[in-house]
Design an enzyme around this catalytic site. Structure first.
Site, short mmCIF file in Angstrom:
data_model
loop_
_atom_site.label_atom_id
_atom_site.label_comp_id
_atom_site.label_asym_id
_atom_site.label_seq_id
_atom_site.Cartn_x
_atom_site.Cartn_y
_atom_site.Cartn_z
N ASP A 104 -3.03 16.60 6.10
CA ASP A 104 -3.19 18.02 5.81
C ASP A 104 -3.62 18.77 7.06
OD1 ASP A 104 -4.74 20.50 4.67
OD2 ASP A 104 -3.62 19.68 2.97
N HIS B 24 -3.79 21.05 -2.81
CA HIS B 24 -3.25 20.26 -1.71
C HIS B 24 -2.86 18.86 -2.20
CE1 HIS B 24 -4.67 22.95 1.69
NE2 HIS B 24 -5.25 23.48 0.62
#
Length: 475
Positions: free
Chosen positions: A118, A16
């Site tokens: 995120d 990520h």
């Protein structure tokens, strides 16, 4: 013109963090002051890129928040890649949810014009709203998987999914897509009972209330699904990828992610001795970790398929248990084993690479597409089985190895050497392989045009930044 400030808050895992850093750099290249929110032990992963960006005349910075301490996690564990057992995963997720108060303090202090957070931080939508800040969701996956996953969530009842071997048709998509029940994410087969299932519900609810979604993809790759996501599922979304293409120098490509177990120069020197499209690159990402018996099957299959290869093997407690006797001696000059992290983009971009065996994580999948390399697909968990369908059936640039079971946090460990050998050979040799390679190379050119001046992703990013400026002016 007033400087626009955008804060980026990635999940604390390299899969990520890497695309988020690339995305923050792209925003900076478009005149935005980009700030990455992270924790002390993760900050070094960003520092070099941030310094170089600033030296080049762009604006980037880092805001550090303290990682919460949770019983059961080691003191120095601030990244999901450091988890040593499946039991630690829910503890780590719980710790990340405890960052809310500190992130709100950062937002209150700096009052950025946008927060790109995120998907795993559903509370970020509400935290940003407290200060009138629009929140964009970053899923880190394809339009295709976002569409397929949402149609399954909306129209496939978990209590109807009784037998793992049953096949379902994903409803309402532009193409007919079938999946085995066993290939669906565990949380889509449960009746909202587990903590993770409940988290996924919160994620979806917060996405619906957010300003929109930012996608690491490009329109030409999956136009029907970009349109489906926006016009059928009615999501506000901007495609800005492939974000990895912001890294243009050998140095930039070599240092993405963790410190590599092999120097970029050493890799390139080895590849320079090989013919174009002759080397198979094998890597299963930063999380999947195969059991010893599966590594053994891969080794035997690799040797039998007769192709030259680079194989990235994650380090484990019993590193050499799986290795066939005399394997390394027999493959000298023909195969290169990298134990640990590899400079993947640098490797994939080399002309000698002719195929890529991948777990179908979206970062790796898109990096393979961007490099123009056909793939052997071996999904394990997350949205990887959806991505496999895109690569094999929609784009027709991949060969499936035959993985049938969604297994969280570990590689599917039941693929026999014969299946692997057949898939590896078919992606490298023959008429079908050449046709796949031609399609992959055409996508590579589209990807580079998309991110360049006047390209579809460049224009979408410009449109998003313009909209954020208007939002800033109206506040």
């Amino acid at each position: 013109m007033v400087e626009l400030r955008v804060f980026f808050f990635p999940m604390l895992a390299h899969g990520h963090m890497i695309p988020t850093l690339d995305m923050a750099k792209l925003f900076a290249f478009h005149g935005v002051h980009s700030t990455i929110i992270t924790t002390p032990l993760n900050a070094p992963a960003f520092e070099k890129a941030v310094q170089e960006c600033n030296h080049s005349g762009f604006r980037m910075s880092i805001a550090v928040v303290k990682f919460p301490r949770v019983s059961g996690l080691p003191e120095d564990c601030e990244n999901a890649d450091q988890l040593t057992s499946p039991a630690m995963s829910p503890l780590f997720l719980r710790a990340t949810q405890m960052l809310e108060e500190q992130v709100e303090q950062v937002l209150e202090q700096h009052r950025p014009d946008c927060l790109v957070a995120d998907m795993f931080f559903p509370w970020a939508t509400y935290s940003a709203a407290k200060f009138g800040i629009p929140r964009l969701v970053f899923h880190g996956t394809s339009f295709f998987s976002l569409c397929a996953s949402e149609q399954v969530r909306l129209h496939v009842a978990a209590d109807k999914l009784e037998n793992d071997s049953d096949e379902i048709i994903v409803p309402n998509l532009p193409d007919e897509v079938t999946l085995l029940v066993s290939q669906l994410p565990i949380y889509q087969r449960q009746k909202n009972e587990s903590e993770f299932s409940k988290l996924m519900i919160r994620i979806k609810e917060s996405e619906m209330k957010s300003y929109g979604v930012i996608v690491n993809s490009f329109y030409e790759l999956e136009p029907d699904y970009a349109d489906h996501y926006r016009n059928v599922l009615m999501r506000r979304a901007w495609h800005v990828g492939p974000v990895s293409l912001c890294n243009t120098s050998v140095e930039d490509k070599a240092r993405r992610g963790k410190e590599a177990a092999i120097g970029g120069d050493e890799c390139l020197k080895w590849l320079d001795t090989k013919k174009a499209d002759s080397v198979l690159y094998v890597c299963f990402g930063s999380v999947s970790k195969f059991p010893s018996n599966q590594l053994h099957e891969i080794a035997v299959g690799l040797e039998a398929c007769g192709q030259q290869f680079i194989w990235v093997v994650r380090k484990g407690k019993n590193d050499e248990e799986w290795m066939p006797e005399g394997f390394e001696e027999r493959i000298k000059g023909k195969g290169l084993i990298i134990r640990g992290w590899a400079p993947q983009v640098l490797i994939l971009d080399h002309k000698a690479i002719g195929g890529f065996v991948t777990h179908c994580g979206w970062n790796s999948t898109l990096e393979g597409i961007t490099a123009g390399v056909p793939m052997v697909t071996w999904p394990s968990f997350a949205e990887q089985f959806y991505n496999e369908k895109l690569v094999v059936e929609i784009l027709r640039i991949g060969v499936a190895v035959g993985a049938k079971e969604w297994v969280a946090g570990t590689g599917s460990g039941n693929i026999k050497r014969e299946a692997f050998e057949k898939a590896a050979r078919s992606v490298m040799v023959g008429k079908d392989a050449e046709e796949r390679r031609d399609r992959a190379k055409a996508l590579k050119e589209m990807a580079r045009k998309a991110i360049g001046e006047g390209g579809s992703s460049c224009l979408d990013l410009d449109a998003l930044i313009k909209e954020l400026r208007m939002h800033h002016s109206s506040c």
